[in-house]
Design a protein around this motif. Structure first.
Motif: not given
Length: 585
Positions: A71-72, A27-38, A395-397
């Motif tokens: 991005t989160w 599924d899309w979320w299983e292979t992506t990278v999530f990038y946290q933006i504050y 990843t955190y920005m």
């Protein structure tokens, strides 16, 4: 004499095809990278010194260039900002400092064009004491009064009114605050301005589901759920209608105002909380049933692995796809040995259900930055771990360029966790401001973050050389290493491959990924010592290895060939190696 035959692993196409036929569809979320933006610290578009939605929209191409697929966003909802968005006064509105609902919808549209998913930060445990809900509760509104947790105080022998019990806030001091309007105390497990919501009230349960549906209808891809472990308190009906005192923790904490003074058996990790997560997952899946697209839920739980795993599901019901794995934050640091790092990384993999994915979180807005915790020398090595171990990467920005914690004076400190220490000397030990300083785009004014004369937090020292523009202009940079890692993790060997890891000694941690005829070995030297490592310890790792990627300080070059049985690793070196030839006698 026996003849040695050299076989190239890349010459096995039939094996590769055979294995790929059996690869699990992802599924899309299983292979992506999530990038946290504050958002407050990412990019200021209007010069007021505060990051905003338009600043994010204008820089989505940068996110795309990183190889990030989602991005989160930390909270963007209407808030008085005592805890900078984690005290929400209106769950259905955008904070004016950040923009308008139209700005948010424009961000969503631009992200969709770039195929970047947007995940929002949901803060369900508490609201704000400046919300309409709370204001109506103080007026005695029968519906909204029961949105919160109220309790009578205790009058002592001197006639002084005291809090109902000894519960302590995460931000120190009593978790209870008195309001004369109703003659009772309300519970706030965090700041005074963050009254806890009452999830034993069905109206609150339904209200939060409506909040979830509201933002899903806008087109977001899911939620990161904040402070979920605190959602439920013990049922006071089991204690004669009064919330009981919590026992003292068995540690060295001696200050009763500090959170760690108590063992929070009545205010954290209640079984009812996990059940609520399952209900929220049901809401997310309502939408998937309509359009086939998975909405993701990530949960923030700082608890034992046994408790964290409950958030995945119970076998019959499903919960969060990603209960966050904080091993790289809570269980390891720059002082860790290779053995300790391996132990920390293995924990989540050991406890998780076999059919669930791991995830790797090395930093966030609540913890010191990777470069400050592990040392600037290990920025690339930690990113290799996050990106190339099996599972989802977060990843955190700023981690992609190796940003460090900024210095924030007592006078400039705004984080309630720091301010509530009442200690102008040691406040920095509790403050989260240092990891929230503005993103460093360039060597220009305010690191390119804002054109304003003052930023909400000071820009970190050293931004003149540590910034995105500088790293884009040089071949060997943390940024370019990061981009190559996001590209590498798209390979089947990293999406589907098996894992073996080892601590060769107290300094060298290494792991092997293999799949479909390809074998990679990642080697990380945690310390300032030189070693010669025999990587033939790993099965089928013999012959020649090719350097695929190095950290920025390595003396090796991409394309170099190394003998597997004697790989020289210099101080703090991190390498991604590929087996290209194996020797069979």
């Amino acid at each position: 004499m026996r003849m040695k035959i050299i076989i190239s692993l890349l010459s096995l196409p039939l094996l590769l095809v055979f294995v790929q036929c059996h690869e699990k569809e992802t599924d899309w979320w299983e292979t992506t990278v999530f990038y946290q933006i504050y958002p407050r610290s990412f990019k200021d578009s209007d010069g007021d010194g505060i990051g905003d939605l338009n600043g994010i929209t204008e820089n989505l191409e940068y996110i795309k260039e990183l190889g990030v697929g989602a991005t989160w966003l930390s909270p963007i909802f209407k808030s008085p900002m005592y805890d900078f968005g984690y005290d929400i006064s209106d769950f259905y509105a955008i904070q004016e400092e950040y923009g308008t609902m139209e700005d948010f919808e424009r961000l969503l549209q631009k992200a969709k064009e770039l195929d970047i998913k947007i995940v929002l930060d949901l803060v369900p445990n508490h609201g704000s004491n400046e919300s309409v809900w709370f204001e109506e509760a103080l007026k005695g509104h029968p519906k909204y009064y029961n949105y919160f947790i109220w309790e009578d105080g205790i009058v002592d022998e001197n006639g002084k009114l005291n809090p109902p019990n000894n519960w302590v806030s995460v931000f120190r001091k009593s978790a209870w605050e008195y309001r004369k309007e109703v003659g009772k105390y309300y519970l706030h497990q965090f700041a005074i301005g963050q009254p806890d919501l009452n999830y034993r009230n069905p109206d609150v349960v339904e209200e939060m589901k409506n909040v979830i549906r509201f933002w899903l209808n806008k087109g977001i891809a899911g939620f990161r759920v904040d402070a979920i472990a605190h959602l439920f308190e013990v049922d006071k009906g089991l204690f004669g209608g009064k919330f009981p005192d919590e026992p003292l923790a068995q540690n060295r904490e001696t200050n009763p105002d500090n959170y760690d003074y108590l063992d929070h058996i009545y205010t954290k990790d209640r079984k009812e909380t996990v059940e609520m997560v399952y209900q929220w997952r049901d809401v997310l899946d309502e939408y998937k049933e309509k359009d086939g697209f998975t909405r993701v839920m990530m949960t923030e739980v700082y608890s034992s692995p046994q408790i964290v795993m409950e958030y995945f599901g119970d076998g019959d019901r499903v919960g969060a796809q990603m209960p966050f794995n904080f091993a790289l934050i809570g269980d390891a640091s720059g002082s860790s040995t290779a053995e300790e790092l391996k132990y920390a990384l293995d924990k989540f993999l050991t406890f998780k259900p076999i059919d669930k994915l791991a995830n790797w979180v090395a930093g966030n807005h609540d913890n010191n930055r990777v470069a400050s915790r592990y040392g600037v020398e290990l920025v690339d090595g930690i990113n290799m771990i996050v990106m190339l171990l099996p599972g989802v990467a977060v990843t955190y920005m700023g981690e992609e360029i190796g940003m460090v914690d900024g210095y924030v004076s007592w006078e400039d400190t705004v984080d309630p966790s720091g301010c509530n220490t009442d200690d102008p000397i040691n406040y920095w030990k509790s403050s989260r401001d240092p990891e929230r300083t503005p993103f460093q785009w360039s060597s220009g004014k305010n690191a390119g973050f804002s054109t304003g004369d003052k930023t909400w937090l000071p820009v970190a020292d050293g931004y003149e050389t540590l910034n995105v523009a500088a790293q884009k202009s040089t071949t060997r940079s943390h940024l370019n290493v990061y981009k190559q890692l996001t590209n590498l993790r798209r390979k089947p060997v990293f999406q589907h491959g098996r894992l073996e890891s080892v601590a060769f000694n107290s300094d060298i941690y290494a792991f092997k990924r293999w799949h479909g005829g390809e074998i990679y070995v990642i080697v990380i030297n945690l310390k300032n010592r030189i070693h010669s490592i025999d990587l033939t310890y790993f099965e089928n790792v013999v012959g020649r290895l090719q350097v695929v990627l190095t950290d920025v300080r390595s003396q090796k070059s991409v394309g170099d060939f190394l003998d597997a049985n004697k790989v020289k690793i210099i101080a703090y070196e991190s390498l991604v190696l590929k087996v290209v030839e194996t020797i069979r006698p």
